[in-house]
Each structure stands twice: as structure tokens, then as C-alpha cells.
Design a protein around this motif. Structure first.
Motif, PDB file in Angstrom:
ATOM      1  N   VAL A 448       0.952  -1.194  -0.155  1.00  0.00           N
ATOM      2  CA  VAL A 448      -0.074  -0.019  -0.007  1.00  0.00           C
ATOM      3  C   VAL A 448       0.960   1.340   0.051  1.00  0.00           C
ATOM      4  O   VAL A 448       0.763   2.252  -0.618  1.00  0.00           O
ATOM      5  N   ALA A 449       1.947   1.273   0.573  1.00  0.00           N
ATOM      6  CA  ALA A 449       2.836   2.366   0.671  1.00  0.00           C
ATOM      7  C   ALA A 449       3.433   2.414  -0.822  1.00  0.00           C
ATOM      8  O   ALA A 449       3.700   3.790  -0.982  1.00  0.00           O
ATOM      9  N   SER A 450       3.816   1.469  -1.195  1.00  0.00           N
ATOM     10  CA  SER A 450       4.403   1.701  -2.603  1.00  0.00           C
ATOM     11  C   SER A 450       3.296   2.492  -3.639  1.00  0.00           C
ATOM     12  O   SER A 450       3.745   3.127  -4.431  1.00  0.00           O
ATOM     13  N   GLY A 451       2.056   1.872  -3.591  1.00  0.00           N
ATOM     14  CA  GLY A 451       0.922   2.440  -4.566  1.00  0.00           C
ATOM     15  C   GLY A 451       0.695   3.611  -4.089  1.00  0.00           C
ATOM     16  O   GLY A 451       0.594   4.582  -4.841  1.00  0.00           O
ATOM     17  N   LEU A 452       0.614   4.158  -2.952  1.00  0.00           N
ATOM     18  CA  LEU A 452       0.446   5.499  -2.297  1.00  0.00           C
ATOM     19  C   LEU A 452       1.621   6.544  -2.956  1.00  0.00           C
ATOM     20  O   LEU A 452       1.528   7.593  -3.267  1.00  0.00           O
ATOM     21  N   GLN A 453       2.967   6.053  -2.765  1.00  0.00           N
ATOM     22  CA  GLN A 453       4.032   6.836  -3.393  1.00  0.00           C
ATOM     23  C   GLN A 453       3.761   7.157  -4.825  1.00  0.00           C
ATOM     24  O   GLN A 453       4.030   8.363  -5.226  1.00  0.00           O
ATOM     25  N   TYR A 454       3.327   5.961  -5.548  1.00  0.00           N
ATOM     26  CA  TYR A 454       3.104   6.192  -6.859  1.00  0.00           C
ATOM     27  C   TYR A 454       2.106   7.350  -7.155  1.00  0.00           C
ATOM     28  O   TYR A 454       2.462   8.061  -8.150  1.00  0.00           O
ATOM     29  N   LEU A 455       1.159   7.241  -6.436  1.00  0.00           N
ATOM     30  CA  LEU A 455      -0.021   8.442  -6.470  1.00  0.00           C
ATOM     31  C   LEU A 455       0.626   9.853  -6.224  1.00  0.00           C
ATOM     32  O   LEU A 455       0.324  10.692  -6.910  1.00  0.00           O
ATOM     33  N   ILE A 464      -4.354  12.596  -4.700  1.00  0.00           N
ATOM     34  CA  ILE A 464      -4.666  12.459  -3.253  1.00  0.00           C
ATOM     35  C   ILE A 464      -5.985  11.806  -3.027  1.00  0.00           C
ATOM     36  O   ILE A 464      -7.033  11.991  -3.476  1.00  0.00           O
ATOM     37  N   HIS A 465      -5.588  10.516  -2.213  1.00  0.00           N
ATOM     38  CA  HIS A 465      -6.493   9.571  -2.311  1.00  0.00           C
ATOM     39  C   HIS A 465      -7.929   9.996  -1.182  1.00  0.00           C
ATOM     40  O   HIS A 465      -8.959   9.847  -1.620  1.00  0.00           O
ATOM     41  N   GLY A 481      -1.757  -6.555  -1.215  1.00  0.00           N
ATOM     42  CA  GLY A 481      -2.694  -5.378  -0.934  1.00  0.00           C
ATOM     43  C   GLY A 481      -2.657  -4.343  -2.080  1.00  0.00           C
ATOM     44  O   GLY A 481      -1.791  -4.158  -2.506  1.00  0.00           O
ATOM     45  N   ARG A 482      -4.065  -3.966  -2.395  1.00  0.00           N
ATOM     46  CA  ARG A 482      -4.067  -2.895  -3.375  1.00  0.00           C
ATOM     47  C   ARG A 482      -5.137  -1.851  -2.992  1.00  0.00           C
ATOM     48  O   ARG A 482      -6.326  -2.310  -2.546  1.00  0.00           O
ATOM     49  N   LEU A 483      -4.633  -0.717  -3.074  1.00  0.00           N
ATOM     50  CA  LEU A 483      -5.421   0.368  -2.497  1.00  0.00           C
ATOM     51  C   LEU A 483      -6.743   0.656  -3.638  1.00  0.00           C
ATOM     52  O   LEU A 483      -6.205   0.711  -4.858  1.00  0.00           O
ATOM     53  N   GLY A 484      -7.634   0.560  -3.188  1.00  0.00           N
ATOM     54  CA  GLY A 484      -8.784   0.987  -4.198  1.00  0.00           C
ATOM     55  C   GLY A 484      -9.863   2.178  -3.460  1.00  0.00           C
ATOM     56  O   GLY A 484      -9.526   2.673  -2.806  1.00  0.00           O
ATOM     57  N   ASP A 485     -10.957   2.358  -4.423  1.00  0.00           N
ATOM     58  CA  ASP A 485     -11.925   3.275  -4.072  1.00  0.00           C
ATOM     59  C   ASP A 485     -11.609   4.681  -4.212  1.00  0.00           C
ATOM     60  O   ASP A 485     -11.151   5.355  -3.073  1.00  0.00           O
ATOM     61  N   PHE A 486     -11.419   5.029  -5.403  1.00  0.00           N
ATOM     62  CA  PHE A 486     -10.782   6.437  -5.791  1.00  0.00           C
ATOM     63  C   PHE A 486     -12.073   7.523  -5.963  1.00  0.00           C
ATOM     64  O   PHE A 486     -11.798   8.231  -6.540  1.00  0.00           O
ATOM     65  N   GLY A 487     -13.244   7.327  -5.250  1.00  0.00           N
ATOM     66  CA  GLY A 487     -14.430   8.045  -5.647  1.00  0.00           C
ATOM     67  C   GLY A 487     -14.353   9.361  -4.763  1.00  0.00           C
ATOM     68  O   GLY A 487     -14.803  10.404  -5.136  1.00  0.00           O
ATOM     69  N   LEU A 488     -13.173   9.403  -3.847  1.00  0.00           N
ATOM     70  CA  LEU A 488     -13.218  10.794  -3.159  1.00  0.00           C
ATOM     71  C   LEU A 488     -11.708  11.500  -3.899  1.00  0.00           C
ATOM     72  O   LEU A 488     -11.139  12.652  -3.267  1.00  0.00           O
ATOM     73  N   ALA A 489     -11.209  10.531  -4.698  1.00  0.00           N
ATOM     74  CA  ALA A 489      -9.464  11.229  -4.911  1.00  0.00           C
ATOM     75  C   ALA A 489      -9.684  12.553  -5.604  1.00  0.00           C
ATOM     76  O   ALA A 489     -10.746  13.077  -6.451  1.00  0.00           O
ATOM     77  N   ARG A 490      -8.776  13.381  -5.360  1.00  0.00           N
ATOM     78  CA  ARG A 490      -8.402  14.543  -6.172  1.00  0.00           C
ATOM     79  C   ARG A 490      -7.274  14.700  -6.711  1.00  0.00           C
ATOM     80  O   ARG A 490      -6.084  14.285  -6.268  1.00  0.00           O
ATOM     81  N   LEU A 491      -6.984  15.370  -7.992  1.00  0.00           N
ATOM     82  CA  LEU A 491      -5.807  15.394  -8.672  1.00  0.00           C
ATOM     83  C   LEU A 491      -5.372  16.842  -8.916  1.00  0.00           C
ATOM     84  O   LEU A 491      -6.228  17.752  -9.045  1.00  0.00           O
ATOM     85  N   VAL A 520      -6.728  19.430   1.077  1.00  0.00           N
ATOM     86  CA  VAL A 520      -6.196  18.257   1.458  1.00  0.00           C
ATOM     87  C   VAL A 520      -4.812  18.224   0.774  1.00  0.00           C
ATOM     88  O   VAL A 520      -4.585  18.996  -0.251  1.00  0.00           O
ATOM     89  N   THR A 521      -4.200  17.626   1.161  1.00  0.00           N
ATOM     90  CA  THR A 521      -2.718  17.463   0.656  1.00  0.00           C
ATOM     91  C   THR A 521      -2.229  16.092   0.899  1.00  0.00           C
ATOM     92  O   THR A 521      -2.898  15.177   1.540  1.00  0.00           O
ATOM     93  N   THR A 522      -0.829  16.010   0.323  1.00  0.00           N
ATOM     94  CA  THR A 522      -0.257  14.592   0.305  1.00  0.00           C
ATOM     95  C   THR A 522      -0.149  14.203   1.751  1.00  0.00           C
ATOM     96  O   THR A 522      -0.060  13.051   2.394  1.00  0.00           O
ATOM     97  N   SER A 523       0.271  15.252   2.667  1.00  0.00           N
ATOM     98  CA  SER A 523       0.604  15.005   3.923  1.00  0.00           C
ATOM     99  C   SER A 523      -0.551  14.511   4.786  1.00  0.00           C
ATOM    100  O   SER A 523      -0.776  13.703   5.722  1.00  0.00           O
TER     101      SER A 523
END
Length: 637
Positions: A448-455, A464-465, A481-491, A520-523
């Protein structure tokens, strides 16, 4: 007076003896116990079933017969013979059968139809307490019953799966060759069933009517019936039909205990209804033509109505600006069919922003997960769809791929890859699921950390997820583990200043600064990641209002234990001793560091992946560096 007593004693003795042996050459005026579809026709035929589907019928000799001299004795020899005929709705397809049955009770109304033959049901099938012996004449090959074909005779003990079975037929005494008989032929056939109590031999013989009994039995088995048959039992027949109707007729019946069954007078047997199948077909043909005439009148109206209903049922919203996204759009009808109309049995889960259903796309046979999100407002829809399409271009082994969308009035449907092992939270928090080993938990955290770093760092835009938690981490077939549900994500573009937005997400994962800045931020994603990895390590949810106040917020509870020097006591008790202390220490302290109340003090996802991979050590941390009061979160967030 003594003469009268003697007379009645003689009658009772004669009655008792007669009850063990009886012969019916037709059933006109005969007293039988009947239920269900069973009845006696005016011609004297015993009819077990009729032109009704999915039903049963039973006919029993009204009194129980003595099959043992005492409970400790072996079963006495017995024999029976009867003539039957089966007249089907369709001579090419069977749909059930009938049995000769010996039962401790003549009330079998609880038994089921179809392949269960009217003798048992799904709950009591195979139970030794049934004490049921039956010989089935079945016209349906049922996988559940392990039938050999759709035209067989079988011996059943306490259930519908045959102890022994053979295709219907007989061995000719003339040339010794086996000749098949078709149970659905509508022709009468005679059966002989015999049990020798001395050598425990059970024989079933079948032959066409008017043909002598063959010397070689169709079925011959050695069966000890002592534990199956009680000292007193009822004898009779059960009939059963499934999706097509069958007429099961018994023309005559003879039975005997401790002796050969009396021979039937075949010339006295009642006649079968003439051309019953043909009459039924003619009646159906006439009804079909009458119905067809009416149907032709109503067809145009029905088609027009159907088109209107179908159009309304599968209606979608289309705007001109969506043309550029057409390749990423799924037709609603396709998603409706994939999920069988969004039926409850295909429901994967319910979240705060919609329901998720499992589906199978009709054309490609690809499994998908379809999320239905309520969306009443027209404002921001274009931007939202644009972001959804952009997110569909994300490619990473630890992200659930977003395949596309569909838009209808009042709702959006998001289509994702299907993850066969479901969400991580079910393994962490459900007692029904097997606990995850520490090695698997640590691998999921790193994934999950690797996937989030990619985002955050590695794609064309910053993603931002906004909703990182265990329920949004899905497990593929290999438990990755695969991070899903991008319904609230912001680009956002790299280096751009984030805009203010509504504060949405899940309590326990919301960074404290969101209440002040609404940005919202990456932090803020890192803060949620910290709460998430503490969930994984501690085996409890980020916020549990039912616990004591000091334990309600997971981050605060772990922080308090860290201050007291008991941080390892916060680990999931289901882990036992199955964990690596250095890895557990890293995850717990990294979870606290990610949850630091100051956004600037939190590490980036790039730093986090380096910590988890062991590339660099976690910096030394002291409790006072976090907050003077020792509290991480605003509990009213």
C-alpha cells in the motif's frame, strides 16, 4: 356369551392374519391412506400424481404390518408385486419418479418433490433415524442423487441416493440378453420385490405386463435390514414430479409377509386412460392457438410498452462534453446484466458513499466490482468524470484499476477490477475470517505504501486519495494489498497549490489541520496511512466509541502506551508470538510519526517506503516531540 367371544376372537385372528397378506386387482372401493396428489379414479386406478408440477402424492396400506417377531429378531421375509404405468407430459423428457416405500410413518407430507422422490427432504436426507426403505423408478438423471441415467431402478435406504441401481429392463429367459424398458413409454409393467430374511437377499425384478417373471433379477443385493426396518412398518407408494408433470398409475398390488406375494389377476386390472398424452397435447394445442390469437392482438401493444419500460429502465445521462470520454464509459444495461440486476446476493459491501456489487461482464467474461454512488448535484460532474477517466490511466501493482464509469440520473457507477479475496478489514476485524500472519500484514503495508507513493510522486499528476483505510485496501488472488476506491480522490498538477474543498472521509483518519484549512494534501494522506498501518498492527479500528475514553482513538491509545513503555502490548493479540519484533516496532512508531499533529513533521511517502524497505533507519523519536499534551487528535474531528 362364550360363543360370541369365540366368534370375535376368531374374526380378530383372521383380520390380523389377513393384514399381513393382501391383493388388490384394481383399487375401486379400497381403503388406502392418501395424501397430496394421490387419489383413486372412478375406473379403480391408484393415481399417485396428475397434471400438476413440483408436488408429491402418497398412498399407504392403512395399518402397519409386523416385520419382526420381536425387536431383537431379524426382519421377516417379505415380497410384493404390483403393476404400474407412467404417462408423461413429454415422452422424451422425464421429471421425477415414484417409489415403493416401507416407512415407520404413513405421513410423508414433509418430504420434497423432484429428485427427492417424496420420501425425504434436504434436511433429513440420509439420516439413520428415517428407517425408510424404498425402490425407486426414476425418469430423471439428477446430479444431486448421483443417478446413473434418466431411466433407472434403484434401492434407496434412508435417502434419495441409491444403494444400488440399474437401467430399467430385464434379462430374457430365452437368450439371456438384457432388454431395455422405457419407464416413460406409458406401457404397463410388472414389478416383483422380494426379501429373504434368512440370507438377507434383496431382489427387484421388472418385466412388461403379461410376460412371466424373469429368472434373473434386475437388482440383487445382500442387505441387512435389521437396523433399518422396525418391528411394525407401513407399506405403500410415493410419487413425485418436478418441472414437467407425470401420471404415475398403480393398476394392481399384492403383498405378503413371510411368504410369496399373491399373484395378481392381470385380466381384472383396470385399463389405463386411452390416449391421455395425445388428449393433453390436443388440449394444449387448442389453448396455444387461442392464446396465440390473443397474443397477436396484444403483441404490438406489448412490444411498444416493453420498449418504453426498457428505455426507462436502462436510461442514462449523456452530455456533449462526454464524447471525449466515450471509450471509458460502460452502458448501464451491461452493468445491470453483469450484476444480475444488482441483486443482494452479489453485494460485496456497503460504504458511506455507496454499495459495491460483484459482476461478470457478459461479452468479455471479465469479473468487475461496480460501485453505485449517489450524485444529485449537476455541479462538478464534468470535473468529477474527467478525474475518474484520468484515474483509469493509473497502472500500479498495488492499486485497484478503475476501468470506467456510467452516469444515470441521481447516481454514478464506478467500475473497478474485481478482487477475489475482498477487503482487508474483514480479515482484521471479523472473527469469522482467519487471522492474517504478521509476514502477510507487513507485505500488505509495504504494498500500500508503494501504491500511495506512486499516486503522490510518480504519475503525471498528484493524486490525493482522501480515504485510506483497511476497508479500502483490497486483496487480490495472491493476497497482495491493493489500494482501491478512488471515489473521493483529487488530482493536482505537481507543484500546484491545492484548493479548499469539503472535508470528507472517515473519522479517525482525518488529519487535524483539515478542520482549519479545508485543504487536502499529500500530508493528510500520510496521516491517514499512519492510522491505517496501526489498524493492521493492532487488529482494531482507528476509532471505536464503545471503548473506554482513553482507548477510543487508536492513535492516542498507541501513543499513550509508547509513553508508558508498553507499546508492544498494543499489537493484535491474535498474532501471538508470530511476528518480527523489529518490524512490529517499525510499524507502530512509523504509524505514530505519520500521525504527527504537525503536517510538516510527517514523512513523505517516498521516505516511508524507504523506512519500510530497510533502506534507511527510522529517526529516533521521543514522545515530547509530538505534542505537549500527549494528544494526537482532536476527538471531535
Amino acid at each position: 356369551m362364550s360363543v360370541k367371544i369365540f366368534f370375535w376372537a376368531l374374526i380378530l385372528r383372521l383380520g390380523l392374519s389377513a393384514s399381513d397378506n393382501f391383493t388388490y386387482n384394481g383399487f375401486k372401493g379400497v381403503n388406502l391412506s392418501l395424501d397430496g396428489l394421490a387419489g383413486i379414479t372412478s375406473d379403480g386406478l391408484l393415481m399417485l400424481t396428475n397434471a400438476t408440477t413440483h408436488k408429491t402424492g402418497h398412498a399407504f396400506f392403512p395399518s402397519p404390518l409386523r416385520f419382526k417377531k420381536s425387536q431383537a429378531d431379524n426382519v421377516l421375509s417379505f415380497s410384493t408385486t404390483f403393476v404400474f404405468a407412467i404417462i408423461p407430459e413429454d415422452q422424451t423428457v422425464g421429471s421425477g419418479g415414484f417409489t415403493f416405500v416401507i416407512s415407520p410413518s404413513k405421513d410423508l407430507t414433509h418430504a420434497s418433490s423432484g429428485y427427492l422422490l417424496g420420501i425425504v427432504n434436504e434436511t433429513n436426507n440420509g439420516n439413520a433415524s428415517n428407517h425408510i426403505l424404498a425402490v425407486e423408478f426414476d425418469t430423471w438423471k439428477s446430479p444431486e442423487a448421483e443417478d446413473i441415467n434418466s431411466n433407472h431402478v434403484g434401492i434407496d435406504i434412508n435417502g434419495f441416493i441409491s444403494y444400488n441401481s440399474k437401467p430399467a429392463g430385464f434379462t430374457s429367459d430365452d437368450d439371456g440378453k438384457f432388454q431395455n424398458l422405457t419407464l416413460l413409454s406409458g406401457e404397463p409393467m410388472q414389478v416383483w420385490i422380494e426379501y429373504n430374511g434368512t440370507n438377507m437377499q434383496f431382489n427387484v425384478t421388472l418385466a412388461p405386463l403379461l410376460k412371466p417373471k424373469p429368472k434373473i433379477a434386475l437388482l440383487s443385493s445382500t442387505v441387512n435390514l435389521s437396523s433399518i426396518i422396525l418391528d411394525r412398518m407401513y407399506v405403500g407408494f410415493s410419487g413425485s414430479v418436478g418441472t414437467l408433470y407425470l401420471y404415475h398409475y398403480i393398476l394392481g398390488w399384492g403383498f405378503s409377509i413371510d411368504g410369496d406375494a399373491p399373484e395378481l389377476n392381470l385380466s381384472s386390472l383396470p385399463s389405463l386412460p386411452q390416449n391421455l398424452t395425445s388428449l393433453e397435447k390436443k388440449r394444449k394445442t387448442l389453448l396455444l392457438w387461442l392464446s396465440l390469437t390473443l397474443l397477436l392482438v396484444l403483441l404490438n401493444v406489448a412490444c411498444a410498452t416493453l420498449m418504453v419500460v426498457r428505455k426507462k429502465m436502462f436510461s442514462e445521462l449523456h452530455d456533449d462534453w462526454e464524447l471525449e470520454f466515450e471509450s471509458n464509459r460502460f452502458p448501464y444495461e451491461q452493468l445491470y446484466k453483469a450484476t444480475r440486476g444488482f441483486k443482494g446476493k452479489y453485494l460485496l459491501g456497503i460504504g458511506g458513499f455507496g454499495r459495491v456489487y460483484r459482476g461478470l461482464l457478459p461479452a468479455s467474461k471479465v469479473e468487475v466490482a461496480v460501485k453505485r454512488v449517489s450524485h444529485e448535484s449537476k455541479q462538478g460532474v464534468r470535473e468529477f468524470v474527467a478525474e475518474i477517466v484520468s484515474l483509469g490511466k493509473l497502472r500500479h501493482r498495488n492499486l485497484v484499476q478503475l476501468l470506467g464509469y456510467c452516469r444515470r440520473k441521481g447516481e454514478l457507477l464506478l467500475v473497478y477490477e474485481y478482487m477475489p479475496n475482498g477487503s482487508l478489514d474483514k480479515f482484521l476485524f471479523s472473527e469469522a475470517k482467519q487471522s492474517l500472519a504478521w509476514s502477510l500484514r507487513f507485505r500488505i503495508i509495504k504494498g500500500v505504501a508503494s501504491g500511495l507513493q506512486y499516486l503522490h510522486d510518480c504519475w503525471d499528476q498528484v493524486v490525493i486519495h482522501r480515504d485510506i483505510k483497511a476497508s479500502n485496501v483490497l486483496l487480490d488472488g495472491d493476497m497482495n494489498g491493493r489500494l482501491g476506491d478512488f471515489g473521493l480522490a483529487r488530482l493536482y498538477d505537481h507543484g500546484a497549490v491545492t484548493r479548499t474543498t469539503n472535508v470528507v472521509g472517515t473519522p479517525g483518519f482525518l488529519a487535524p489541520e483539515l478542520a482549519r484549512t479545508c485543504k487536502v494534501t499529500t500530508s493528510s494522506d500520510v496521516f491517514a496511512f499512519g492510522a491505517f498501518i496501526l489498524e493492521v498492527a493492532c487488529g482494531r479500528r482507528a476509532l471505536e466509541p464503545n471503548k473506554q475514553e482513553s482507548e477510543q482513538v487508536l492513535v492516542d491509545w498507541v501513543f499513550a502506551n509508547w509513553k508508558m513503555g508498553t507499546i508492544y502490548e498494543t499489537k493484535d493479540p491474535r498474532l501471538g508470538k508470530d511476528y518480527v519484533l523489529e518490524e512490529l516496532d517499525l510499524v507502530l512508531k512509523l504509524g505514530l510519526l505519520c500521525s504527527h499533529p504537525s503536517p510538516s513533521a510527517r514523512p513523505s511517502m517516498r521516505q516511508i517506503t524507504r523506512f519500510l524497505n530497510g533502506d534507511v533507519p527510522l529517526p529516533e523519536m521521543l514522545p515530547y516531540q509530538f505534542h505537549a499534551s500527549g494528544s494526537f487528535l482532536f476527538k471531535n474531528e
